[in-house]
Scaffold this motif. Sequence first.
Motif, PDB file in Angstrom:
ATOM      1  N   SER A  34       0.836  -1.214   0.000  1.00  0.00           N
ATOM      2  CA  SER A  34       0.000   0.000   0.000  1.00  0.00           C
ATOM      3  C   SER A  34       0.863   1.254   0.000  1.00  0.00           C
ATOM      4  N   THR A  35       1.907   1.266   0.808  1.00  0.00           N
ATOM      5  CA  THR A  35       2.813   2.409   0.864  1.00  0.00           C
ATOM      6  C   THR A  35       3.514   2.606  -0.482  1.00  0.00           C
ATOM      7  N   ALA A  36       3.968   1.521  -1.070  1.00  0.00           N
ATOM      8  CA  ALA A  36       4.625   1.605  -2.377  1.00  0.00           C
ATOM      9  C   ALA A  36       3.652   2.116  -3.439  1.00  0.00           C
ATOM     10  N   PHE A  37       2.410   1.637  -3.392  1.00  0.00           N
ATOM     11  CA  PHE A  37       1.403   2.080  -4.348  1.00  0.00           C
ATOM     12  C   PHE A  37       1.104   3.572  -4.176  1.00  0.00           C
ATOM     13  N   LEU A  38       0.947   4.012  -2.915  1.00  0.00           N
ATOM     14  CA  LEU A  38       0.689   5.429  -2.648  1.00  0.00           C
ATOM     15  C   LEU A  38       1.871   6.293  -3.083  1.00  0.00           C
ATOM     16  N   PHE A  39       3.071   5.832  -2.801  1.00  0.00           N
ATOM     17  CA  PHE A  39       4.264   6.575  -3.224  1.00  0.00           C
ATOM     18  C   PHE A  39       4.317   6.671  -4.750  1.00  0.00           C
ATOM     19  N   TYR A  40       4.063   5.551  -5.434  1.00  0.00           N
ATOM     20  CA  TYR A  40       4.072   5.539  -6.900  1.00  0.00           C
ATOM     21  C   TYR A  40       2.996   6.481  -7.455  1.00  0.00           C
ATOM     22  N   THR A  41       1.792   6.433  -6.862  1.00  0.00           N
ATOM     23  CA  THR A  41       0.700   7.297  -7.304  1.00  0.00           C
ATOM     24  C   THR A  41       1.062   8.762  -7.099  1.00  0.00           C
ATOM     25  N   PHE A  42       1.599   9.089  -5.934  1.00  0.00           N
ATOM     26  CA  PHE A  42       2.013  10.455  -5.632  1.00  0.00           C
ATOM     27  C   PHE A  42       3.120  10.904  -6.584  1.00  0.00           C
ATOM     28  N   TYR A  43       4.115  10.050  -6.783  1.00  0.00           N
ATOM     29  CA  TYR A  43       5.220  10.360  -7.677  1.00  0.00           C
ATOM     30  C   TYR A  43       4.717  10.551  -9.109  1.00  0.00           C
ATOM     31  N   SER A  44       3.840   9.676  -9.563  1.00  0.00           N
ATOM     32  CA  SER A  44       3.294   9.772 -10.923  1.00  0.00           C
ATOM     33  C   SER A  44       2.494  11.061 -11.092  1.00  0.00           C
ATOM     34  N   ALA A  45       1.686  11.390 -10.101  1.00  0.00           N
ATOM     35  CA  ALA A  45       0.891  12.618 -10.178  1.00  0.00           C
ATOM     36  C   ALA A  45       1.802  13.843 -10.220  1.00  0.00           C
ATOM     37  N   ASN A  46       2.821  13.861  -9.379  1.00  0.00           N
ATOM     38  CA  ASN A  46       3.761  14.983  -9.377  1.00  0.00           C
ATOM     39  C   ASN A  46       4.556  15.038 -10.675  1.00  0.00           C
ATOM     40  N   GLU A  47       4.942  13.880 -11.180  1.00  0.00           N
ATOM     41  CA  GLU A  47       5.677  13.836 -12.448  1.00  0.00           C
ATOM     42  C   GLU A  47       4.789  14.341 -13.587  1.00  0.00           C
ATOM     43  N   HIS A  48       3.516  13.959 -13.544  1.00  0.00           N
ATOM     44  CA  HIS A  48       2.565  14.430 -14.559  1.00  0.00           C
ATOM     45  C   HIS A  48       2.410  15.956 -14.469  1.00  0.00           C
ATOM     46  N   LYS A  49       2.271  16.477 -13.248  1.00  0.00           N
ATOM     47  CA  LYS A  49       2.162  17.934 -13.062  1.00  0.00           C
ATOM     48  C   LYS A  49       3.426  18.632 -13.548  1.00  0.00           C
ATOM     49  N   ARG A  50       4.568  18.066 -13.206  1.00  0.00           N
ATOM     50  CA  ARG A  50       5.847  18.635 -13.611  1.00  0.00           C
ATOM     51  C   ARG A  50       5.948  18.666 -15.140  1.00  0.00           C
ATOM     52  N   ASN A  51       5.615  17.559 -15.788  1.00  0.00           N
ATOM     53  CA  ASN A  51       5.658  17.507 -17.252  1.00  0.00           C
ATOM     54  C   ASN A  51       4.671  18.497 -17.874  1.00  0.00           C
ATOM     55  N   LEU A  52       3.496  18.616 -17.265  1.00  0.00           N
ATOM     56  CA  LEU A  52       2.497  19.564 -17.755  1.00  0.00           C
ATOM     57  C   LEU A  52       3.020  20.996 -17.673  1.00  0.00           C
ATOM     58  N   VAL A  53       3.618  21.342 -16.529  1.00  0.00           N
ATOM     59  CA  VAL A  53       4.177  22.690 -16.345  1.00  0.00           C
ATOM     60  C   VAL A  53       5.327  22.918 -17.333  1.00  0.00           C
ATOM     61  N   LEU A  54       6.187  21.920 -17.508  1.00  0.00           N
ATOM     62  CA  LEU A  54       7.290  22.065 -18.464  1.00  0.00           C
ATOM     63  C   LEU A  54       6.764  22.256 -19.885  1.00  0.00           C
ATOM     64  N   ASN A  55       5.759  21.493 -20.267  1.00  0.00           N
ATOM     65  CA  ASN A  55       5.174  21.620 -21.607  1.00  0.00           C
ATOM     66  C   ASN A  55       4.519  22.989 -21.794  1.00  0.00           C
ATOM     67  N   GLN A  56       3.787  23.444 -20.785  1.00  0.00           N
ATOM     68  CA  GLN A  56       3.151  24.757 -20.879  1.00  0.00           C
ATOM     69  C   GLN A  56       4.195  25.869 -20.941  1.00  0.00           C
ATOM     70  N   THR A  57       5.239  25.742 -20.141  1.00  0.00           N
ATOM     71  CA  THR A  57       6.315  26.737 -20.149  1.00  0.00           C
ATOM     72  C   THR A  57       6.995  26.766 -21.520  1.00  0.00           C
ATOM     73  N   GLN A  58       7.262  25.596 -22.071  1.00  0.00           N
ATOM     74  CA  GLN A  58       7.902  25.530 -23.389  1.00  0.00           C
ATOM     75  C   GLN A  58       6.997  26.130 -24.461  1.00  0.00           C
ATOM     76  N   ALA A  59       5.694  25.896 -24.348  1.00  0.00           N
ATOM     77  CA  ALA A  59       4.749  26.480 -25.310  1.00  0.00           C
ATOM     78  C   ALA A  59       4.754  28.008 -25.218  1.00  0.00           C
ATOM     79  N   ILE A  60       4.825  28.530 -23.993  1.00  0.00           N
ATOM     80  CA  ILE A  60       4.884  29.985 -23.799  1.00  0.00           C
ATOM     81  C   ILE A  60       6.179  30.545 -24.380  1.00  0.00           C
ATOM     82  N   VAL A  61       7.286  29.863 -24.119  1.00  0.00           N
ATOM     83  CA  VAL A  61       8.581  30.305 -24.644  1.00  0.00           C
ATOM     84  C   VAL A  61       8.557  30.294 -26.173  1.00  0.00           C
TER      85      VAL A  61
END
Length: 199
Positions: A34-61
Motif C-alpha cells: 500500500s505504501t509503495a502504491f501510494l508513493f508511486y501514485t504520488f510520484y506519478s501525479a507529481n511527475e505528470h504535473k511537472r511535465n504539464l508545467v514544463l510543456n506549458q512553459t515551453q509552449a509559452i517560450v
Amino acid sequence: MVKIKKDINKKVSISKRIVGLTVFIDVLFLLVISTAFLFYTFYSANEHKRNLVLNQTQAIVNSTDAFLQNIKSDAEMIADNPIAINYLKYINDGNDPIPLETDSNYHVYLDFITYSKAIINHQSDAAYDLIFLATEYDCNGALDGCAVTSTEELLSNTWKITERPWFIDLGSKDQNLSQPYVDAITGMYTFTFVQKVYD
C-alpha cells in the motif's frame, strides 16, 4: 495423561503463534504494498504535473519567441523599405514632417503612413499599438529629434528622443527590444522594438 495434554497445549500454542505470525507478515506485506502504491501514485501525479508545467512553459517560450521574431522581421522589413528610407531622408533634409496635402512631396508622407498602417492591420493579434519613424534631426524647431507615428501624430516639442527609454536602451546597437517603460503617449507600460534605418 498429563503428558499428552501438555503436548496438545504446546501444539495449539505453536499453531496460534504461526497463525499470528502469518497474519502479522500478511498485514506487514499489505502495508508495504500500500505504501509503495501510494508513493508511486504520488510520484506519478507529481511527475505528470511537472511535465504539464514544463510543456506549458515551453509552449509559452515558443510562442513568445515566434512573436518576437515576427516583430523583428517587421522592423527589419520597414528599415529596408524604400518608403521608410525616402520619408526619413525627406524629414532629415529639413522638410515639414507632416506636409500639407497641397505640398508636392505629400505623397512621401502619405506612402509612409499607408505603409505603416498596412503593417499594423496585417497583424492578426493586434501586436502593435503604433509604428513610428524617429530621427535625431530637429523637426520644425524641435530641440531634440522628432517622430512621426502611424496615427499621423508628430512628436517633437515636448518629446526628446535622447530621453526616450527605447533610445537609451538602443545605444550603439542596430536593433534592440527595450525594457518595459511608461509610454509618452498612452501613459501605459509598453516596450518598443527599435531598428535603425540606414539609407
